[in-house]
Design an enzyme around this catalytic site. Structure first.
Site, mmCIF file in Angstrom:
data_model
loop_
_atom_site.group_PDB
_atom_site.id
_atom_site.type_symbol
_atom_site.label_atom_id
_atom_site.label_comp_id
_atom_site.label_asym_id
_atom_site.label_seq_id
_atom_site.Cartn_x
_atom_site.Cartn_y
_atom_site.Cartn_z
ATOM 1 C CE LYS A 79 24.310 15.482 -20.666
ATOM 2 N NZ LYS A 79 22.817 14.521 -20.903
ATOM 3 N N GLY A 81 22.590 18.135 -14.793
ATOM 4 C CA GLY A 81 21.817 17.333 -13.563
ATOM 5 C C GLY A 81 20.386 17.298 -13.749
ATOM 6 C CD1 TRP A 84 19.359 12.976 -8.248
ATOM 7 C CD2 TRP A 84 21.137 14.771 -7.966
ATOM 8 N NE1 TRP A 84 19.953 12.991 -6.812
ATOM 9 C CE2 TRP A 84 21.015 13.920 -7.011
ATOM 10 C CE3 TRP A 84 21.935 15.687 -8.375
ATOM 11 C CZ2 TRP A 84 21.716 14.455 -5.884
ATOM 12 C CZ3 TRP A 84 22.876 16.117 -7.202
ATOM 13 C CH2 TRP A 84 22.632 15.459 -6.242
ATOM 14 C CG HIS A 146 17.553 22.182 -21.619
ATOM 15 N ND1 HIS A 146 17.847 21.660 -20.362
ATOM 16 C CD2 HIS A 146 17.322 20.946 -22.496
ATOM 17 C CE1 HIS A 146 17.933 20.443 -20.365
ATOM 18 N NE2 HIS A 146 17.867 19.926 -21.715
ATOM 19 C CB SER A 176 28.209 16.403 -18.404
ATOM 20 O OG SER A 176 27.232 15.656 -18.461
ATOM 21 N N GLY A 302 28.150 11.092 -12.728
ATOM 22 C CA GLY A 302 27.307 11.998 -11.761
ATOM 23 C C GLY A 302 28.352 12.298 -10.652
HETATM 24 P P1 A3P Z 1 28.276 13.240 -15.915
HETATM 25 O O1 A3P Z 1 28.196 13.408 -17.419
HETATM 26 O O2 A3P Z 1 29.197 14.398 -15.507
HETATM 27 O O3 A3P Z 1 28.415 12.096 -15.317
HETATM 28 P P2 A3P Z 1 21.499 16.130 -17.623
HETATM 29 O O4 A3P Z 1 20.713 15.037 -16.540
HETATM 30 O O5 A3P Z 1 21.119 17.389 -17.391
HETATM 31 O O6 A3P Z 1 21.590 15.505 -19.064
HETATM 32 O O7 A3P Z 1 23.017 15.739 -17.002
HETATM 33 C C1 A3P Z 1 23.558 14.440 -16.938
HETATM 34 C C2 A3P Z 1 24.631 14.649 -15.878
HETATM 35 O O8 A3P Z 1 24.057 14.332 -14.742
HETATM 36 C C3 A3P Z 1 25.476 13.434 -16.021
HETATM 37 O O9 A3P Z 1 26.706 13.890 -15.533
HETATM 38 C C4 A3P Z 1 24.923 12.294 -15.355
HETATM 39 O O10 A3P Z 1 25.708 11.478 -15.214
HETATM 40 C C5 A3P Z 1 24.263 13.213 -14.184
HETATM 41 N N1 A3P Z 1 23.469 12.342 -13.223
HETATM 42 C C6 A3P Z 1 22.426 11.538 -13.824
HETATM 43 N N2 A3P Z 1 21.768 11.050 -12.936
HETATM 44 C C7 A3P Z 1 22.333 11.538 -11.810
HETATM 45 C C8 A3P Z 1 21.882 11.459 -10.403
HETATM 46 N N3 A3P Z 1 20.884 10.767 -10.032
HETATM 47 N N4 A3P Z 1 22.569 12.016 -9.521
HETATM 48 C C9 A3P Z 1 23.817 12.618 -9.841
HETATM 49 N N5 A3P Z 1 24.106 12.955 -11.074
HETATM 50 C C10 A3P Z 1 23.384 12.591 -12.138
#
Ligand code: A3P
Length: 334
Positions: A79, A81, A84, A146, A176, A302
């Protein structure tokens, strides 16, 4: 505490504790364990907490994965990012293939979730097969994990492959994660009590935690081997994503040319990988990952600082205190 298990598509080796090999069950029974949400339990192995079936995949990966010097490995705490940065790294490393408007319309990120394009060792590759055939993949191979630094396969540490570590503010990461677990668990079970989840997090009990030891392992490695490990902060990427794409390209040995810097290549990558773009794609709105999770679970808000909407100031201060204590003397502040 209620426990449930994630859906298990039939092609996976195991995602239920009962399906695991007997030898592994013996190891498991010797490890300290804690009850946990969604994965039933976490087991403490060599200083880190793993869901049992994921630990089995970690060990399989350690035994089988052979790194190549051109490999690129994205590492995150869950979680932080990952989705992304998977998208950005994929787009960056494959930019030559999708440089004109015709090929851009066929860009894989438009029809596949980043987690299916950039497979995670312990959540996909070694969950689907004991010994996946990775030798034939085109170079540079792009993977994610991870795993803590100390758990990486020896060949990753020994080879000249590159590691990108993405770190996120622990309060946003925690919130998150709490949301993600709530989505994964059957609705009738209701929300996981956030205070209980926080208690465990602050004791270090979270998937691939302690969170601070995970971060510190890579922070230290990046200080000692800056040419091998790049330490990146989610929040800093949000502030200046353009500079970070350039930094990633330089680190990975594929710097952006003058022409690419002029012709909007970076802007195109950032547009493609933006939260708004990816989360609006049909594949990410309604699709499922090959491992069974809903794609939309990976896109929530995000944003930076969303924790304030779910935690009290006291809860936030509690995480701050734990982090300050655990990171003391490291030079890292989160
Ligand atoms: P939030 O729950 O705070 O919105 P992971 O990808 O490691 O599982 O983490 C998920 C987190 O990254 C979530 O955060 C998600 O919304 C955010 N996320 C996913 N795609 C993203 C993007 N393109 N840019 C920024 N944050 C992103």
């Amino acid at each position: 505490m209620q426990a449930s298990q994630p859906p298990s598509p039939p092609h996976l080796r195991y995602s239920r504790d009962d399906d695991m090999p007997e030898t592994f069950k013996d190891l498991l029974s010797s490890l300290p364990s804690e009850e946990y949400w969604v994965t039933n339990s976490l087991s403490l192995y060599q200083g880190f907490w793993f869901p049992p079936w994921i630990l089995n995949c970690v060990l399989t990966c350690q035994n089988h994965f052979q790194a190549q010097p051109s490999d690129v490995l994205l590492v995150t705490s869950p979680k932080s990012g990952t989705t992304w940065l998977k998208a950005i790294l994929f787009a960056l490393l494959n930019r030559a293939k999708y440089s004109d408007s015709d090929s851009q319309r066929r860009h894989p990120l438009l029809t596949q979730n980043p987690h299916d394009l950039v497979p995670t060792f312990e959540l996909k590759l070694y969950l689907e097969q004991e010994s996946p055939d990775l030798a034939a993949l085109p170079s540079p191979r792009l993977f994610a994990t991870h795993m803590p630094y100390s758990s990486l396969p020896q060949s990753v540490r020994d080879s000249n492959c590159k590691l990108v570590y993405l770190c996120r503010n622990p309060k946003d990461t925690f919130v998150s994660m709490w949301h993600f677990f709530n989505k994964m668990r059957p609705e009738e079970k209701g929300q996981i009590p956030i205070q209980e989840c926080l208690d465990k997090f602050c004791r270090g009990v979270s998937s691939f935690g302690p969170y601070w030891d995970h971060v510190l392992g890579y922070y230290k490695a990046s200080s000692e081997m800056p040419e091998k490990v790049l330490f990146v902060m989610y929040e800093q990427m949000k502030v200046d994503p353009h500079a970070h794409v350039r930094r990633l390209a330089d680190f990975l040995g594929c710097p952006l040319s003058e022409e690419e810097l002029r012709d909007g290549t970076v802007e195109g990558i950032l547009r493609m990988c933006s939260f708004d773009n990816l989360s609006a794609l049909e594949v990410n709105k309604r699709g499922k990952l090959s491992t069974g999770q809903e794609s939309k679970w990976y896109f929530r808000r995000g944003e930076v600082g969303d924790w304030v909407n779910y935690m009290s100031a006291e809860m936030g201060e509690r995480i701050d205190r734990v982090m300050a204590e655990k990171l003391d003397g490291s030079g890292l502040k989160l």
